[in-house]
Design an enzyme around this catalytic site. Structure first.
Site, PDB file in Angstrom:
ATOM      1  N   GLY A   1      -5.740  -5.778   2.362  1.00  0.00           N
ATOM      2  CA  GLY A   1      -4.295  -5.634   2.894  1.00  0.00           C
ATOM      3  C   GLY A   1      -3.516  -6.785   3.006  1.00  0.00           C
TER       4      GLY A   1
ATOM      5  N   GLY B   1     -12.466  -4.710   1.103  1.00  0.00           N
ATOM      6  CA  GLY B   1     -13.817  -4.445   1.445  1.00  0.00           C
ATOM      7  C   GLY B   1     -14.324  -3.625   0.181  1.00  0.00           C
TER       8      GLY B   1
ATOM      9  N   LYS C   1     -12.723  -9.579   9.008  1.00  0.00           N
ATOM     10  CA  LYS C   1     -13.695  -8.697   9.270  1.00  0.00           C
ATOM     11  C   LYS C   1     -15.005  -9.195   8.617  1.00  0.00           C
ATOM     12  CE  LYS C   1     -10.512  -4.799   8.116  1.00  0.00           C
ATOM     13  NZ  LYS C   1      -9.980  -4.012   7.152  1.00  0.00           N
TER      14      LYS C   1
ATOM     15  N   ARG D   1       0.680  -1.309   0.213  1.00  0.00           N
ATOM     16  CA  ARG D   1      -0.056   0.021   0.189  1.00  0.00           C
ATOM     17  C   ARG D   1       0.742   1.166  -0.098  1.00  0.00           C
ATOM     18  NH1 ARG D   1      -4.884  -1.994   3.863  1.00  0.00           N
ATOM     19  NH2 ARG D   1      -6.401  -2.536   2.379  1.00  0.00           N
TER      20      ARG D   1
HETATM   21  N1  LIG Z   1      -9.955 -18.403  11.263  1.00  0.00           N
HETATM   22  C1  LIG Z   1      -9.542 -17.204  11.534  1.00  0.00           C
HETATM   23  N2  LIG Z   1      -9.863 -16.841  12.847  1.00  0.00           N
HETATM   24  C2  LIG Z   1      -9.280 -15.397  13.111  1.00  0.00           C
HETATM   25  N3  LIG Z   1      -8.716 -14.626  12.213  1.00  0.00           N
HETATM   26  C3  LIG Z   1      -8.519 -15.162  10.956  1.00  0.00           C
HETATM   27  C4  LIG Z   1      -9.036 -16.375  10.596  1.00  0.00           C
HETATM   28  N4  LIG Z   1      -8.659 -16.594   9.379  1.00  0.00           N
HETATM   29  C5  LIG Z   1      -8.133 -15.324   9.019  1.00  0.00           C
HETATM   30  N5  LIG Z   1      -7.948 -14.673   9.947  1.00  0.00           N
HETATM   31  C6  LIG Z   1      -7.304 -13.338   9.963  1.00  0.00           C
HETATM   32  O1  LIG Z   1      -7.911 -12.548   9.220  1.00  0.00           O
HETATM   33  C7  LIG Z   1      -7.023 -11.288   8.945  1.00  0.00           C
HETATM   34  C8  LIG Z   1      -7.319 -10.634   7.345  1.00  0.00           C
HETATM   35  O2  LIG Z   1      -8.676 -10.325   7.415  1.00  0.00           O
HETATM   36  P1  LIG Z   1      -9.248  -9.128   6.564  1.00  0.00           P
HETATM   37  O3  LIG Z   1      -8.636  -7.788   7.242  1.00  0.00           O
HETATM   38  O4  LIG Z   1     -10.693  -9.340   6.475  1.00  0.00           O
HETATM   39  O5  LIG Z   1      -8.292  -9.274   5.107  1.00  0.00           O
HETATM   40  P2  LIG Z   1      -8.027  -8.202   4.079  1.00  0.00           P
HETATM   41  O6  LIG Z   1      -6.925  -7.245   4.877  1.00  0.00           O
HETATM   42  O7  LIG Z   1      -7.348  -8.998   3.072  1.00  0.00           O
HETATM   43  O8  LIG Z   1      -9.169  -7.546   3.428  1.00  0.00           O
HETATM   44  C9  LIG Z   1      -5.641 -11.881   8.729  1.00  0.00           C
HETATM   45  O9  LIG Z   1      -4.715 -11.119   9.731  1.00  0.00           O
HETATM   46  C10 LIG Z   1      -5.831 -13.354   9.396  1.00  0.00           C
HETATM   47  O10 LIG Z   1      -5.041 -13.644  10.461  1.00  0.00           O
HETATM   48  O1  LIG Z   2      -7.662  -2.818   5.048  1.00  0.00           O
HETATM   49  C1  LIG Z   2      -8.594  -2.018   4.754  1.00  0.00           C
HETATM   50  O2  LIG Z   2      -9.719  -2.935   4.040  1.00  0.00           O
HETATM   51  P1  LIG Z   2      -9.512  -4.234   3.766  1.00  0.00           P
HETATM   52  O3  LIG Z   2      -9.193  -5.338   4.837  1.00  0.00           O
HETATM   53  O4  LIG Z   2     -11.018  -4.557   3.312  1.00  0.00           O
HETATM   54  O5  LIG Z   2      -8.502  -4.349   2.445  1.00  0.00           O
HETATM   55  C2  LIG Z   2      -8.877  -0.679   4.517  1.00  0.00           C
HETATM   56  O6  LIG Z   2      -7.710  -0.048   4.876  1.00  0.00           O
HETATM   57  C3  LIG Z   2      -9.972  -0.231   5.388  1.00  0.00           C
HETATM   58  O7  LIG Z   2     -10.155  -0.403   6.698  1.00  0.00           O
HETATM   59  P2  LIG Z   2     -11.367  -0.591   7.482  1.00  0.00           P
HETATM   60  O8  LIG Z   2     -12.055  -1.935   7.257  1.00  0.00           O
HETATM   61  O9  LIG Z   2     -10.859  -0.688   8.906  1.00  0.00           O
HETATM   62  O10 LIG Z   2     -12.051   0.625   7.320  1.00  0.00           O
END
Ligand SMILES: Nc1ncnc2c1ncn2[C@@H]1O[C@H](COP(=O)(O)OP(=O)(O)O)[C@@H](O)[C@H]1O
Ligand SMILES: O=C(OP(=O)(O)O)[C@H](O)COP(=O)(O)O
Length: 506
Positions: A457, A480, A301, A140
Site C-alpha cells: 500500500g 507482504g 512492518k 487499492r
Molecule cells: N525509518 C523508518 N522509521 C519509521 N517508519 C518508516 C521508516 N521508513 C519507512 N517507514 C514507514 O513505513 C511505512 C510503510 O511500511 P509498510 O507498511 O511496511 O510498507 P508497504 O505498505 O509498502 O508494505 C510508511 O508509512 C513509512 O513512513
Molecule cells: O497493507 C497491507 O499489507 P502491506 O503493507 O504488506 O502491503 C495489507 O492491507 C495487509 O495489512 P496487514 O499487514 O496489517 O495485515
C-alpha cells in the site's frame, strides 16, 4: 565470494560473486505447465510494461476505467485463477511435489448465478489516509472496482468488506466512512455503509438491499475475532450472504475470519479479478525470474517482514534493506541506533540473516548513511550521518545520499527487481529523498527492460507520489502478500477458495 566492508563501525555485507545461478531449472516445468493450463499469456518478462492483465477486462467497456496502473494489454483468457497450493522448493534443494490448483473465479459466475444473490466480497481497501482522513492514494480502491462492477452489473447485492490499518477495537480514525465517496464515484452508484460488520444493523441493511447495490460494512478488524480467525465470528460474518468472493490480494497472506474463515460457511467461494490477476503476474515473474534478481525491503512492518528475508536469501541475488528494517540490523551489529525503530526480539535473527547472506553469496546491502531526525514529525530537525553515528535521542527516518548511490549501482546490474517498503518516511518531505530516488531509479531501469514489481500500500503510494507508477512492470496491491508468494508460501486466503473444475497437472 562475500566480502565484509567496514563502514565506520558498521559492517556492510557485500558480495562480489555473481548470483547463485541455481535459479530454477526445477521450477520451469511447473511454470510452463501453469501457462498452458491456466490459459494465460506468460508474463512478458522481457517487456518493461505489464502484459498480463489476462484479459479479465477485455470486452467489458464498463470496467475500462479501472486503472492506468493495472490496464496493460488485455488479451482474452479463461476465467481461471492460477494459484500455488504447494509450491516449488527453493533452488538448489530437492523439489517436493508441485501441485498447481486453479481456483474458481468470479468470472465463472454468470447472471443466473448472481442475480439477487448476496455476495460477501472481501477487498483490501487499506488505503493511506492523512490526518484529515483524506485518501492519499486510491490505488487499492480502484483495483477493487472491476470485481464489484461485474457483480452489480449481474444483479448481485454486494456486501463489501475490508480492514483499514491495525486497530485495537473500535477506533474512529480507522472507520471506513472516508472511503464511501470515492467508492461511489468509481462505481457510479451511491454506496451505503453500515457502522458494524456483524449484527442487527447489518442484517437490516442487507435485507433492504436492491439488486445491483453495494453495502460497505465497517472495518472488520474492529473485532479481535477477525484476526484470530474465530469460527463463530466467521459464521456471523457469513450469515448475511449467499456466496463469497475474495479479491483482497493484499491480505491473502492472512488467515483471518473474513479472508479464510468465511469460506467454511459460504459456497461458492471464488477469486475476484484482482486476486486472480495478481497471482497470475507475480507467479510468472518471480517463480522463474530473469537474473540477477534483486529484492528491496523497507517500510515499518519489521516484525512481519524480517522473517521473509530468510526465504528471500534462497531466491534473490541482491537484497537491499532500507526503511525501518535497518536499525534492527545495525543494533544486532552493536551499533547505536538512538530512538530509531527496532525490534528487540529480532536482533538474533538479524545476526543470523547477515551470516546466511554471507554464506550464500547473496549481496545484502545495508545503507551506509542515514537521515536522522530529532522527532517523528515533518518539521523535525534533520541531518545526515554515517550509519554508525546515530546519536542518542535521534531516529533514522531515511537512507542517506551515499546509500542511494550504492543501491543505484547495485540495481544497475539487475534484470528483475521486487520492491516492498519505502526507504524512509516519505510522507514527510524531509525524509522522502531515499524513496523517491529509488522509485526514479526503478522507473529508469524499467524503460531499459528490467522487470520492476512494486508491492504494498505505502510503496505504491510512494511511486504514485513520484509519478512513476505507470513506468513499472507491475504494481501489486500486496506488499507482504507478494513477498510471501515469492517465498513460495501458500496464501491462506487463496488456498481456502474453491478449486476450478479440474486441478491443474503439475
Ligand atoms: N525509518 C523508518 N522509521 C519509521 N517508519 C518508516 C521508516 N521508513 C519507512 N517507514 C514507514 O513505513 C511505512 C510503510 O511500511 P509498510 O507498511 O511496511 O510498507 P508497504 O505498505 O509498502 O508494505 C510508511 O508509512 C513509512 O513512513
Ligand atoms: O497493507 C497491507 O499489507 P502491506 O503493507 O504488506 O502491503 C495489507 O492491507 C495487509 O495489512 P496487514 O499487514 O496489517 O495485515
Amino acid at each position: 565470494m562475500a566480502a565484509t566492508a567496514a563502514i565506520g563501525a558498521a559492517k556492510l555485507i557485500f558480495s562480489s560473486s555473481p548470483a547463485s545461478s541455481s535459479s530454477s531449472s526445477s521450477s520451469s516445468s511447473s511454470s510452463s505447465a501453469s501457462s498452458r493450463v491456466c490459459v494465460r499469456s506468460s508474463p512478458a518478462l522481457a517487456a518493461p510494461r505489464l502484459r498480463s492483465f489476462n484479459g479479465l477486462l477485455a470486452g467489458r467497456k464498463d470496467l475500462g476505467r479501472f486503472s492506468n496502473v493495472f490496464c496493460g494489454e488485455h488479451d482474452l483468457v479463461g476465467n481461471v485463477a492460477a494459484a500455488h497450493v504447494g509450491r516449488r522448493k527453493p533452488a538448489g534443494k530437492a523439489q517436493r511435489g508441485v501441485v498447481r490448483m486453479a481456483k474458481r473465479s468470479v468470472g465463472d459466475l454468470k447472471e443466473a448465478d448472481l442475480k439477487g444473490k448476496r455476495v460477501f466480497v472481501r477487498a483490501d481497501l487499506n488505503v493511506p489516509l492523512n490526518d484529515e482522513l483524506k485518501i492519499t492514494d486510491d490505488t487499492r480502491i480502484r483495483a477493487a472496482v472491476p470485481t464489484i462492477k461485474y457483480l452489480i452489473n449481474n444483479g448481485a447485492k454486494v456486501i463489501l468488506t475490508s480492514h483499514l490499518g491495525r486497530p485495537k477495537g473500535v477506533t474512529e480514525k480507522y472507520r471506513l466512512t472516508p472511503l464511501v465517496p470515492r467508492l461511489s464515484e468509481l462505481l457510479g452508484i451511491q454506496v451505503e455503509k453500515a457502522n458494524d460488520s456483524i449484527g442487527e444493523e447489518v442484517e437490516k441493511k442487507v435485507a433492504a438491499m436492491q439488486n445491483g447495490s453495494v453495502l460497505l460494512l465497517e472495518n472488520v478488524r474492529f473485532y479481535k475475532e477477525e484476526e484470530k480467525n474465530d469460527p463463530e465470528h466467521a459464521k456471523k460474518l457469513a450469515s448475511v450472504a449467499d456466496l463469497y468472493v475474495n479479491d483482497a490480494f493484499g491480505t491473502a497472506h492472512r488467515a483471518h475470519a473474513s479472508t479464510e474463515g468465511v469460506t467454511k460457511f459460504l459456497k461458492p467461494a471464488v477469486a475476484g479479478f484482482l486476486l486472480q490477476k495478481e497471482l497470475d503476474y507475480l507467479d510468472g515473474a518471480v517463480s522463474n525470474p530473469k537474473r540477477p534478481f534483486a529484492a528491496i525491503v523497507g517500510g515499518s512492518k519489521v516484525s512481519s517482514k524480517i522473517g521473509v528475508i530468510e526465504s528471500l536469501l534462497e531466491k534473490v541475488d541482491i537484497l537491499l534493506l532500507g526503511g525501518g528494517m535497518i536499525f534492527t540490523f545495525y543494533k544486532a551489529q552493536g551499533l547505536s541506533v538512538g530512538s530509531s525503530l527496532v525490534e528487540e526480539d529480532k536482533l538474533e535473527l538479524a545476526t543470523t540473516l547477515l551470516e546466511k547472506a554471507k554464506a550464500k553469496g547473496v549481496s545484502l546491502l545495508l545503507p551506509t548513511d542515514v537521515v536522522i531526525a530529532d522527532k517523528f514529525a515533518p518539521d523535525a530537525n534533520s541531518k545526515i550521518v554515517p550509519a554508525s553515528a546515530i546519536p542518542d535521542g535521534w531516529m533514522g527516518l531515511d537512507i542517506g545520499p551515499d546509500s542511494i548511490k550504492t543501491f543505484s549501482e547495485a540495481l544497475d546490474t539487475t534484470k528483475t527487481i521486487i520492491w516492498n517498503g519505502p526507504m524512509g518516511v516519505f510522507e514527510f518531505e524531509k525524509f522522502a529523498a531515499g524513496t523517491e530516488a529509488i522509485a526514479k531509479k526503478l522507473a529508469d531501469l524499467s524503460s531499459k527492460g528490467v522487470i520492476t514489481i512494486i508491492g504494498g500500500g505505502d510503496s505504491v503510494a510512494a511511486v504514485e507520489k513520484v509519478g512513476v507508477a505507470d513506468k513499472m512492470s507491475h504494481i501489486s496491491t500486496g506488499g507482504g502478500a507478494s513477498l510471501e508468494l515469492l517465498e513460495g508460501k501458500v496464501l491462506p486466503g487463496v488456498a481456502a477458495l474453491d478449486e476450478a473444475a479440474a486441478p491443474v497437472p503439475a
